[in-house]
Scaffold this motif. Structure first.
Motif, short mmCIF file in Angstrom:
data_model
loop_
_atom_site.label_atom_id
_atom_site.label_comp_id
_atom_site.label_asym_id
_atom_site.label_seq_id
_atom_site.Cartn_x
_atom_site.Cartn_y
_atom_site.Cartn_z
N GLY A 9 0.82 -1.20 0.00
CA GLY A 9 0.00 0.00 0.00
C GLY A 9 0.85 1.25 0.00
N ARG A 38 -12.08 -3.86 1.26
CA ARG A 38 -11.59 -2.55 1.65
C ARG A 38 -12.58 -1.88 2.58
N THR A 91 -9.47 5.27 -2.15
CA THR A 91 -8.76 5.43 -0.88
C THR A 91 -9.46 4.64 0.22
N VAL A 93 -8.50 1.33 3.55
CA VAL A 93 -7.64 0.26 4.05
C VAL A 93 -8.05 -1.02 3.34
N THR A 120 -3.76 -2.75 4.81
CA THR A 120 -2.75 -1.81 4.32
C THR A 120 -3.45 -0.59 3.73
N GLN A 121 -2.95 0.57 4.07
CA GLN A 121 -3.59 1.82 3.64
C GLN A 121 -3.22 2.13 2.20
N THR A 123 -3.88 5.31 -0.37
CA THR A 123 -4.36 6.68 -0.47
C THR A 123 -4.12 7.19 -1.88
#
Length: 126
Positions: A9, A38, A91, A93, A120-121, A123
């Motif tokens: 990520g 997500r 966007t 997680v 996992t982020q 963005t």
């Protein structure tokens, strides 16, 4: 120890690409359906895509069709999510998950998935 560990990520500009990876340990993915989910703050975890043991794929989020691709490498005990043409609304997680002998039904639920990654982020922002 049975676990899934994700990585890949990060921050990416709109239109960019990322590949998320998830490695399984303590069990073999051969007998598992794999899925990617997500979640954004304040909302429920959303199913994105699922792949059965026989590589049958079901997408649950229309917004990612044609942009996201799920794959697996059983020899390496890994699963992947290739994300292209990313948009700010992607966007979230992201989580990988595995369900023993799962079938990726049309109406998927998170409960049957016994194993989850830590998240996992991702963005997407300029």
């Amino acid at each position: 120890q049975v676990q899934l560990v994700e990585f890949g990520g990060g921050l990416v500009q709109p239109g960019g690409s990322l590949r998320l990876s998830c490695v399984a340990s303590g069990f073999t993915l051969d007998y598992y359906a794999i899925g990617w989910f997500r979640q954004v703050p304040g909302k429920e975890r959303e199913a994105i895509v699922c792949m059965t043991r026989t590589d049958s794929i079901t997408y649950y989020a229309d917004s990612v069709k044609g942009r996201f691709t799920i794959s697996r490498d059983n020899a390496k005990n890994m699963m992947y999510l290739q994300m292209n043409n990313l948009k700010p609304e992607d966007t979230a997680v992201y989580y990988c998950a595995a369900e023993y002998l799962g079938g990726c039904p049309r109406r998927i639920s998170i409960q049957p998935f016994e194993n989850w990654g830590q998240g996992t982020q991702v963005t997407v922002s300029s």
